[in-house]
Design a protein around this motif. Sequence first.
Motif, PDB file in Angstrom:
ATOM      1  N   TYR A  33       9.288  16.256   2.099  1.00 60.74           N
ATOM      2  CA  TYR A  33      10.458  15.500   1.638  1.00 60.74           C
ATOM      3  C   TYR A  33      10.790  15.777   0.174  1.00 60.74           C
ATOM      4  CZ  TYR A  33       9.937  13.146   6.003  1.00 60.74           C
ATOM      5  OH  TYR A  33       9.850  12.899   7.328  1.00 60.74           O
ATOM      6  N   ALA A  35      11.839  13.893  -2.115  1.00 62.31           N
ATOM      7  CA  ALA A  35      11.387  12.914  -3.100  1.00 62.31           C
ATOM      8  C   ALA A  35       9.971  13.228  -3.584  1.00 62.31           C
ATOM      9  CB  ALA A  35      11.431  11.517  -2.493  1.00 62.31           C
ATOM     10  N   TYR A  90       3.422   7.509  -2.395  1.00 61.24           N
ATOM     11  CA  TYR A  90       3.729   7.591  -3.824  1.00 61.24           C
ATOM     12  C   TYR A  90       2.586   7.062  -4.694  1.00 61.24           C
ATOM     13  CZ  TYR A  90       6.127   6.446  -8.209  1.00 61.24           C
ATOM     14  OH  TYR A  90       6.479   6.324  -9.513  1.00 61.24           O
ATOM     15  N   ALA A 149       4.077  -5.410  -6.557  1.00 65.99           N
ATOM     16  CA  ALA A 149       3.596  -5.657  -5.200  1.00 65.99           C
ATOM     17  C   ALA A 149       2.541  -6.770  -5.140  1.00 65.99           C
ATOM     18  CB  ALA A 149       3.015  -4.365  -4.627  1.00 65.99           C
ATOM     19  N   GLY A 150       2.142  -7.287  -6.308  1.00 67.00           N
ATOM     20  CA  GLY A 150       1.192  -8.399  -6.295  1.00 67.00           C
ATOM     21  C   GLY A 150      -0.218  -8.017  -6.710  1.00 67.00           C
ATOM     22  N   ASP A 151      -0.405  -6.760  -7.123  1.00 68.09           N
ATOM     23  CA  ASP A 151      -1.746  -6.330  -7.556  1.00 68.09           C
ATOM     24  C   ASP A 151      -2.010  -6.797  -8.989  1.00 68.09           C
ATOM     25  OD1 ASP A 151      -4.185  -4.620  -7.783  1.00 68.09           O
ATOM     26  OD2 ASP A 151      -2.935  -3.549  -9.210  1.00 68.09           O
TER      27      ASP A 151
ATOM     28  N   TRP B 256      -1.886  -0.854   1.249  1.00 64.36           N
ATOM     29  CA  TRP B 256      -2.541  -0.131   0.164  1.00 64.36           C
ATOM     30  C   TRP B 256      -3.955  -0.670   0.001  1.00 64.36           C
ATOM     31  CZ3 TRP B 256       1.917  -0.999  -3.887  1.00 64.36           C
ATOM     32  CH2 TRP B 256       2.986  -0.150  -3.570  1.00 64.36           C
ATOM     33  N   GLY B 305       0.255 -12.164  -4.767  1.00 65.91           N
ATOM     34  CA  GLY B 305       1.555 -12.383  -4.113  1.00 65.91           C
ATOM     35  C   GLY B 305       1.464 -13.385  -2.971  1.00 65.91           C
ATOM     36  N   PRO B 335       3.415 -12.916  -8.417  1.00 73.42           N
ATOM     37  CA  PRO B 335       4.707 -12.905  -7.738  1.00 73.42           C
ATOM     38  C   PRO B 335       4.817 -13.955  -6.624  1.00 73.42           C
ATOM     39  CG  PRO B 335       3.599 -10.757  -7.541  1.00 73.42           C
ATOM     40  CD  PRO B 335       2.616 -11.737  -8.112  1.00 73.42           C
ATOM     41  N   ALA B 407      -4.854  -7.532  -0.673  1.00 74.84           N
ATOM     42  CA  ALA B 407      -3.430  -7.884  -0.525  1.00 74.84           C
ATOM     43  C   ALA B 407      -2.688  -7.427  -1.774  1.00 74.84           C
ATOM     44  CB  ALA B 407      -3.292  -9.394  -0.323  1.00 74.84           C
ATOM     45  N   ILE B 408      -2.709  -6.117  -2.011  1.00 74.58           N
ATOM     46  CA  ILE B 408      -2.099  -5.606  -3.248  1.00 74.58           C
ATOM     47  C   ILE B 408      -0.825  -4.813  -2.978  1.00 74.58           C
ATOM     48  CG2 ILE B 408      -4.266  -5.554  -4.541  1.00 74.58           C
ATOM     49  CD1 ILE B 408      -4.334  -2.496  -3.989  1.00 74.58           C
ATOM     50  N   GLY B 409      -0.299  -4.925  -1.767  1.00 73.22           N
ATOM     51  CA  GLY B 409       0.977  -4.274  -1.488  1.00 73.22           C
ATOM     52  C   GLY B 409       0.920  -3.350  -0.286  1.00 73.22           C
ATOM     53  N   ALA B 417      10.251   8.394   9.657  1.00 75.17           N
ATOM     54  CA  ALA B 417      10.694   9.491   8.787  1.00 75.17           C
ATOM     55  C   ALA B 417      10.154  10.830   9.278  1.00 75.17           C
ATOM     56  CB  ALA B 417      10.237   9.231   7.358  1.00 75.17           C
ATOM     57  N   LEU B 425      14.500  10.326   2.123  1.00 73.12           N
ATOM     58  CA  LEU B 425      13.649   9.270   1.568  1.00 73.12           C
ATOM     59  C   LEU B 425      13.743   9.284   0.051  1.00 73.12           C
ATOM     60  CD1 LEU B 425      10.368   9.792   3.641  1.00 73.12           C
ATOM     61  CD2 LEU B 425      12.376   8.433   4.228  1.00 73.12           C
ATOM     62  N   ASN B 426      13.415   8.144  -0.553  1.00 72.64           N
ATOM     63  CA  ASN B 426      13.383   8.133  -2.019  1.00 72.64           C
ATOM     64  C   ASN B 426      11.985   8.496  -2.512  1.00 72.64           C
ATOM     65  OD1 ASN B 426      11.774   5.860  -1.943  1.00 72.64           O
ATOM     66  ND2 ASN B 426      13.412   4.433  -2.456  1.00 72.64           N
ATOM     67  N   ARG B 427      11.830   8.497  -3.811  1.00 69.53           N
ATOM     68  CA  ARG B 427      10.586   8.906  -4.452  1.00 69.53           C
ATOM     69  C   ARG B 427       9.365   8.152  -3.907  1.00 69.53           C
ATOM     70  NH1 ARG B 427       8.813   7.646 -10.138  1.00 69.53           N
ATOM     71  NH2 ARG B 427      10.191   5.874  -9.907  1.00 69.53           N
ATOM     72  N   LYS B 428       9.576   6.888  -3.564  1.00 65.38           N
ATOM     73  CA  LYS B 428       8.446   6.074  -3.127  1.00 65.38           C
ATOM     74  C   LYS B 428       8.244   6.111  -1.619  1.00 65.38           C
ATOM     75  CE  LYS B 428       8.614   3.101  -7.127  1.00 65.38           C
ATOM     76  NZ  LYS B 428       8.869   1.795  -7.681  1.00 65.38           N
ATOM     77  N   THR B 454      13.714  -1.222   0.497  1.00 65.15           N
ATOM     78  CA  THR B 454      13.428  -1.779  -0.835  1.00 65.15           C
ATOM     79  C   THR B 454      11.943  -1.854  -1.163  1.00 65.15           C
ATOM     80  OG1 THR B 454      13.337  -3.997   0.111  1.00 65.15           O
ATOM     81  CG2 THR B 454      15.456  -3.295  -0.755  1.00 65.15           C
TER      82      THR B 454
END
Lengths: 151, 491
Positions: A33, A35, A90, A149-151, B256, B305, B335, B407-409, B417, B425-428, B454
């Motif tokens: 990709y 990106a 990423y 993300a809450g980390d 993650w 979070g 958050p 629970a860090i994301g 995809a 796709l975007n960078r992330k 998002t």
Amino acid sequence: MSFTTFKDIVTYAVEKEAEAIRFYTDASRQEEYAAAKGTFLAFAEEEKKHKALFENLDPQLVANYKFGKIPDLKRSDYMVETAYRPGMPYVDILRLAMKREEHAKKFYDDCVALVEGEDQKKLFQMLSQEESKHKLKLETMYDDAMAKAGD
Amino acid sequence: MSEEKQTKEAPKPKPKRPKIPRQPMPEQDAHARAKNFESVTLGYTMEQAVVEATRCIQCKKPYCIGGCPVAIDIPGFIQLVKDKEFLKAAQLVKRTNLLPAVCGRVCPQEEQCEAVCVLGKKQDPVAIGRLERFVADYEAEHGEIPLPEFPPKTGKKVAVVGAGPGGLTVAGDLIQQGHDVTIFEALHKAGGVLVYGIPEFRLPKAIVEREVEYLQRLGVELKLNHVIGKIRTIDQLMEEDGFDAVFIGSGAGLPWFMDIPGENLNGVFSANEYLTRNNLMKAFDFPSYDTPIKKFKNVAVIGGGNVAMDSVRTALRLGADNAYIVYRRGREEMPARQEEIEHAEHEGVKFKNLTAPVRILGNDEGWVTALECLEMELGEPDASGRRRPIPVKGSEFILEMDAVVIAIGTSANPLIAQTTPDLKLNRKGYIEVENETTCRTSKKGVFAGGDIVTGSATVILAMGAGRNAANAIQNYLQTGEWWSPNGTPEN
């Protein structure tokens, strides 16, 4: 490996940057990709700047180099080693790059301790600080992504 | 100034409206609820709802509507509550929000509609979320709203990938435009994060089922156990199955990890797994449901979070003696919703803020025994003004632990995809869309919204994206107009 002259050290540092450029460029080629390709190419560009800086180093430049305190977030320092794999997310790409900078910085720090001449020490300190700047930049990007993300 | 005006009497000050305090939400006792999976908040009584509704000053320019991602007519429904026309109030809310009982419970109103409530400038804002929940629950208990009238069938088919809040919203909006809508859901139940992520004590699953059933009554077809990218690809849906448009709302479900030593030990979970076992697979209700989960005495949940709060409160309810939040930053940076943090505190969760895990320790059998952490301190402000946490040298300490929940994301699952090569796709790694209003992807006829665009966000933001996507799909189906990245429309 032994570093006896200024030129030895600079040549080694330039080769390390060239290796980093090859690594990121190869990774970008393996990505499907745009990106992810772009992320790796951006890292390769950063390394090119370092390579150019090191290629043009002379003793006078090192003598005038300004040292400062570069904050170390130590985000990568407690992480396990990670290897490149195509399609890695990423945040994993950032972790990989952070770890590489950590190793580069540590290598130059070790060299500072090993060499005896003040000029050589200063050159290695400069190289270490340059790697620290890269590490901070990457760790800041990573920290921003993770904080959200809450980390 | 004219003579006439000068001789006029000064206007009498308006009588002040008596200040009515914001009505508190009745809750289960904190000690009792920490040991059960029943709903924490009990909902307003009719009397409380009416009193709270009288607090609304019915602004001429109601900012609250603009603060709501799906633009509910908030003053309108609150006036109906005040008039005790509860079913009509529910009907009005449902015009723009198909999931009011859900949103009334889990939306961060304090950051949205209530954040801009004019009353909030001088006192507590109107409890809009609680009133929304009240009318939705009232409608569920006291009768059904009649189904809306539909326009004639258009003959167009829309596929919705993912039955989360975004997908359900798209489906509800487009079925009411006369299109045939089919939702493809990978799991065996519809609801996405509403069923696998948010615990029963915060959002009873019967409520989600009721909302999904309503969509089915409207005519939406639901295909469960359908993993798009495996069973069918997006291309197959469009080229072979005859769908005219596709909405991708598959969420961000790839957890993650921290990449620290010890993460492969038994007793380490991603929050996704931990919560899915309990919420979707009902491990808490063993043996009624045959889902295994070990009872852990000391559980650390990493992160700050909402998912972390859900996980740590679940750990308490599953019988943990000590349930910790381990968070590398300060409380003010968490958050999670303030309400969820407070609930966790009241229930007995122990907070280890400015604490970063660095290693998970285990025994010879491969089970977690402890978590090694470092104390953190805030560094000097950087160029962005942010004070980032940095480790305190020599501050290592050990917490005895037998489970660690991370629970860090999350990021996007790459399956869709990978099987849809022309999807940009975007960078992330999230799907790139033209903008948040059109939700158009790089592939003609394919739209996307919610967490897959998002990254992890809130239920209501996913619903807002669903609403935008539905409008864009309707426009596409009517006109056939698409876009090209160079900005010129193409047909």
